[in-house]
Design an enzyme around this catalytic site. Structure first.
Site, PDB file in Angstrom:
ATOM      1  N   ALA A   1       2.912   3.875  -1.931  1.00  0.00           N
ATOM      2  CA  ALA A   1       3.030   4.402  -3.297  1.00  0.00           C
ATOM      3  C   ALA A   1       4.492   4.590  -3.707  1.00  0.00           C
ATOM      4  O   ALA A   1       4.840   4.442  -4.884  1.00  0.00           O
ATOM      5  CB  ALA A   1       2.285   5.730  -3.406  1.00  0.00           C
TER       6      ALA A   1
ATOM      7  N   GLY B   1       9.641   7.842   3.254  1.00  0.00           N
ATOM      8  CA  GLY B   1      10.096   7.216   4.496  1.00  0.00           C
ATOM      9  C   GLY B   1      11.302   7.908   5.115  1.00  0.00           C
ATOM     10  O   GLY B   1      11.311   9.134   5.323  1.00  0.00           O
ATOM     11  N   TYR B   2      12.332   7.147   5.395  1.00  0.00           N
ATOM     12  CA  TYR B   2      13.516   7.649   6.091  1.00  0.00           C
ATOM     13  C   TYR B   2      14.541   8.270   5.138  1.00  0.00           C
ATOM     14  O   TYR B   2      15.638   8.636   5.574  1.00  0.00           O
ATOM     15  CB  TYR B   2      14.171   6.517   6.888  1.00  0.00           C
ATOM     16  CG  TYR B   2      13.317   5.974   8.020  1.00  0.00           C
ATOM     17  CD1 TYR B   2      13.358   6.558   9.287  1.00  0.00           C
ATOM     18  CD2 TYR B   2      12.481   4.874   7.831  1.00  0.00           C
ATOM     19  CE1 TYR B   2      12.581   6.055  10.332  1.00  0.00           C
ATOM     20  CE2 TYR B   2      11.701   4.357   8.872  1.00  0.00           C
ATOM     21  CZ  TYR B   2      11.755   4.962  10.113  1.00  0.00           C
ATOM     22  OH  TYR B   2      10.992   4.466  11.143  1.00  0.00           O
TER      23      TYR B   2
ATOM     24  N   HIS C   1      18.913  -0.480  -1.594  1.00  0.00           N
ATOM     25  CA  HIS C   1      18.604  -1.826  -1.116  1.00  0.00           C
ATOM     26  C   HIS C   1      17.564  -2.503  -2.012  1.00  0.00           C
ATOM     27  O   HIS C   1      17.685  -3.673  -2.366  1.00  0.00           O
ATOM     28  CB  HIS C   1      18.102  -1.749   0.335  1.00  0.00           C
ATOM     29  CG  HIS C   1      16.979  -0.761   0.560  1.00  0.00           C
ATOM     30  ND1 HIS C   1      16.971   0.498   0.019  1.00  0.00           N
ATOM     31  CD2 HIS C   1      15.814  -0.865   1.234  1.00  0.00           C
ATOM     32  CE1 HIS C   1      15.866   1.134   0.369  1.00  0.00           C
ATOM     33  NE2 HIS C   1      15.144   0.314   1.113  1.00  0.00           N
TER      34      HIS C   1
ATOM     35  N   HIS D   1       0.823  -1.194   0.000  1.00  0.00           N
ATOM     36  CA  HIS D   1       0.000   0.000   0.000  1.00  0.00           C
ATOM     37  C   HIS D   1       0.869   1.260   0.000  1.00  0.00           C
ATOM     38  O   HIS D   1       0.372   2.363   0.219  1.00  0.00           O
ATOM     39  CB  HIS D   1      -0.959  -0.016   1.199  1.00  0.00           C
ATOM     40  CG  HIS D   1      -1.963  -1.130   1.124  1.00  0.00           C
ATOM     41  ND1 HIS D   1      -3.199  -0.983   0.549  1.00  0.00           N
ATOM     42  CD2 HIS D   1      -1.876  -2.430   1.509  1.00  0.00           C
ATOM     43  CE1 HIS D   1      -3.862  -2.136   0.595  1.00  0.00           C
ATOM     44  NE2 HIS D   1      -3.075  -3.030   1.183  1.00  0.00           N
TER      45      HIS D   1
ATOM     46  N   ASP E   1       9.156  -6.258   1.832  1.00  0.00           N
ATOM     47  CA  ASP E   1       9.213  -5.848   3.234  1.00  0.00           C
ATOM     48  C   ASP E   1      10.576  -5.244   3.461  1.00  0.00           C
ATOM     49  O   ASP E   1      11.610  -5.843   3.153  1.00  0.00           O
ATOM     50  CB  ASP E   1       8.951  -6.997   4.206  1.00  0.00           C
ATOM     51  CG  ASP E   1       8.541  -6.450   5.575  1.00  0.00           C
ATOM     52  OD1 ASP E   1       7.549  -5.691   5.629  1.00  0.00           O
ATOM     53  OD2 ASP E   1       9.230  -6.733   6.570  1.00  0.00           O
TER      54      ASP E   1
ATOM     55  N   GLU F   1      -2.006  -7.654   8.777  1.00  0.00           N
ATOM     56  CA  GLU F   1      -1.164  -7.402   9.939  1.00  0.00           C
ATOM     57  C   GLU F   1       0.201  -8.065   9.715  1.00  0.00           C
ATOM     58  O   GLU F   1       0.259  -9.230   9.316  1.00  0.00           O
ATOM     59  CB  GLU F   1      -1.829  -8.016  11.177  1.00  0.00           C
ATOM     60  CG  GLU F   1      -1.628  -7.189  12.424  1.00  0.00           C
ATOM     61  CD  GLU F   1      -2.151  -7.920  13.657  1.00  0.00           C
ATOM     62  OE1 GLU F   1      -1.469  -7.880  14.693  1.00  0.00           O
ATOM     63  OE2 GLU F   1      -3.225  -8.537  13.551  1.00  0.00           O
TER      64      GLU F   1
HETATM   65  O1  LIG Z   1      13.778   3.139   0.188  1.00  0.00           O
HETATM   66  C1  LIG Z   1      13.379   3.549   1.300  1.00  0.00           C
HETATM   67  N1  LIG Z   1      13.544   4.832   1.659  1.00  0.00           N
HETATM   68  C2  LIG Z   1      13.098   5.313   2.823  1.00  0.00           C
HETATM   69  N2  LIG Z   1      12.439   4.579   3.735  1.00  0.00           N
HETATM   70  C3  LIG Z   1      12.252   3.272   3.405  1.00  0.00           C
HETATM   71  C4  LIG Z   1      12.719   2.709   2.214  1.00  0.00           C
HETATM   72  N3  LIG Z   1      12.394   1.417   2.196  1.00  0.00           N
HETATM   73  C5  LIG Z   1      11.760   1.166   3.322  1.00  0.00           C
HETATM   74  N4  LIG Z   1      11.658   2.299   4.053  1.00  0.00           N
HETATM   75  C6  LIG Z   1      10.959   2.464   5.335  1.00  0.00           C
HETATM   76  C7  LIG Z   1       9.567   3.002   5.120  1.00  0.00           C
HETATM   77  C8  LIG Z   1       8.763   2.302   6.176  1.00  0.00           C
HETATM   78  O2  LIG Z   1       8.890   3.000   7.403  1.00  0.00           O
HETATM   79  C9  LIG Z   1       9.480   0.965   6.311  1.00  0.00           C
HETATM   80  C10 LIG Z   1       8.899  -0.090   5.406  1.00  0.00           C
HETATM   81  O3  LIG Z   1       7.852  -0.765   6.064  1.00  0.00           O
HETATM   82  P1  LIG Z   1       6.995  -1.871   5.260  1.00  0.00           P
HETATM   83  O4  LIG Z   1       6.070  -2.505   6.172  1.00  0.00           O
HETATM   84  O5  LIG Z   1       7.944  -2.717   4.462  1.00  0.00           O
HETATM   85  O6  LIG Z   1       6.233  -0.989   4.154  1.00  0.00           O
HETATM   86  P2  LIG Z   1       4.900  -0.140   4.286  1.00  0.00           P
HETATM   87  O7  LIG Z   1       4.173  -0.473   5.544  1.00  0.00           O
HETATM   88  O8  LIG Z   1       5.245   1.271   4.034  1.00  0.00           O
HETATM   89  O9  LIG Z   1       4.067  -0.656   3.033  1.00  0.00           O
HETATM   90  P3  LIG Z   1       3.589  -2.184   2.763  1.00  0.00           P
HETATM   91  O10 LIG Z   1       3.852  -2.982   3.997  1.00  0.00           O
HETATM   92  O11 LIG Z   1       2.158  -2.092   2.409  1.00  0.00           O
HETATM   93  O12 LIG Z   1       4.419  -2.640   1.593  1.00  0.00           O
HETATM   94  O13 LIG Z   1      10.828   1.203   5.949  1.00  0.00           O
HETATM   95 MG   LIG Z   2       3.950  -2.437   6.063  1.00  0.00          MG
END
Ligand SMILES: O=c1nc[nH]c2c1ncn2[C@H]1C[C@H](O)[C@@H](COP(=O)(O)OP(=O)(O)OP(=O)(O)O)O1
Ligand SMILES: [Mg+2]
Length: 197
Positions: free
Chosen positions: A13, A155-156, A182, A11, A70, A41
């Site tokens: 974008a 994100g970060y 990554h 989810h 993930d 979850e």
């Molecule tokens: O390239 C990146 N640049 C910046 N931040 C990032 C990146 N890649 C992961 N992140 C951070 C965003 C979020 O805080 C966590 C992923 O959490 P994660 O559960 O895998 O994704 P999500 O909840 O945003 O979407 P979903 O689970 O629906 O795929 O790490």
């Molecule tokens: Mg997630």
């Protein structure tokens, strides 16, 4: 495997944009948002478990092969936290709150102790009960800045200093980030596994 129809079990974008750009036109990524707004979850204890769980859920809902990502940020000084909990670090209050909490946790920590890795695990399942998910992982080493910088990414990214470019990952152009992140590394491996160009 017919990969012209692949659902992305995310989810987020920002991930969809990056992964679609990396895959190019050969594979059309459809968002799971077309099928459901309910996010599963993330109960796993590892990136691998959560990636598989999200991929299976998306395949079940869509009836299509599913790719999940993930990912997260593992900070050395915090013993690898927030790690798999990166998205939930500030209790679901979003990216800005996550970044503020991270800056606070590293207040007064010197540069030499601010090492961190972005982690990405991609999981591809052919169908919901696939007994052999394809798993690919990528790491990206950097350091946590003392203040946010840059407007790209998500994100970060504004807090992640990229040593090989001497900028934050939010200061990289999207194309540049997609060559070295990554996620790019994990996607390179996935392309090899699938014999995609
Ligand atoms: O390239 C990146 N640049 C910046 N931040 C990032 C990146 N890649 C992961 N992140 C951070 C965003 C979020 O805080 C966590 C992923 O959490 P994660 O559960 O895998 O994704 P999500 O909840 O945003 O979407 P979903 O689970 O629906 O795929 O790490
Ligand atoms: Mg997630």
């Amino acid at each position: 495997m017919n990969l012209t129809q692949l659902v992305l079990a995310s989810h987020n974008a920002g991930k969809l944009k990056e992964l679609q750009a990396m895959l190019g036109e050969a594979v059309q990524l459809r968002s799971i948002g077309e099928f459901s707004q309910v996010e599963p979850e993330e109960t796993g204890l590892s990136f691998v478990e959560n990636a598989i769980l999200k991929a299976r859920n998306a395949a079940r809902i869509s009836g299509l092969p599913a790719l999940a990502d993930d990912s997260g940020l593992a900070v050395d000084f915090l013993g690898g936290a927030p790690g798999i909990y990166s998205a939930r670090y500030a209790d679901g209050k979003g990216d800005a709150a996550n970044n503020a909490k991270l800056l606070d946790a590293l207040k007064d920590v010197p540069d030499a102790m601010r090492g961190a890795q972005f982690v990405c695990v991609l999981a591809l399942v052919r169908h919901a009960d696939d007994p052999l998910p394809i798993l690919c992982e990528g790491l990206w080493h950097g350091r946590i800045l003392h203040a946010a910088s840059g407007e790209h990414g998500f994100g970060y990214d504004p807090l992640f200093w990229v040593p090989e470019r001497n900028v934050s990952s939010a200061e990289l152009s999207p194309a540049d980030k997609n060559r070295i992140s990554h996620r790019a590394r994990a996607m390179d491996l996935l392309r090899q596994r699938l014999s995609l160009k």
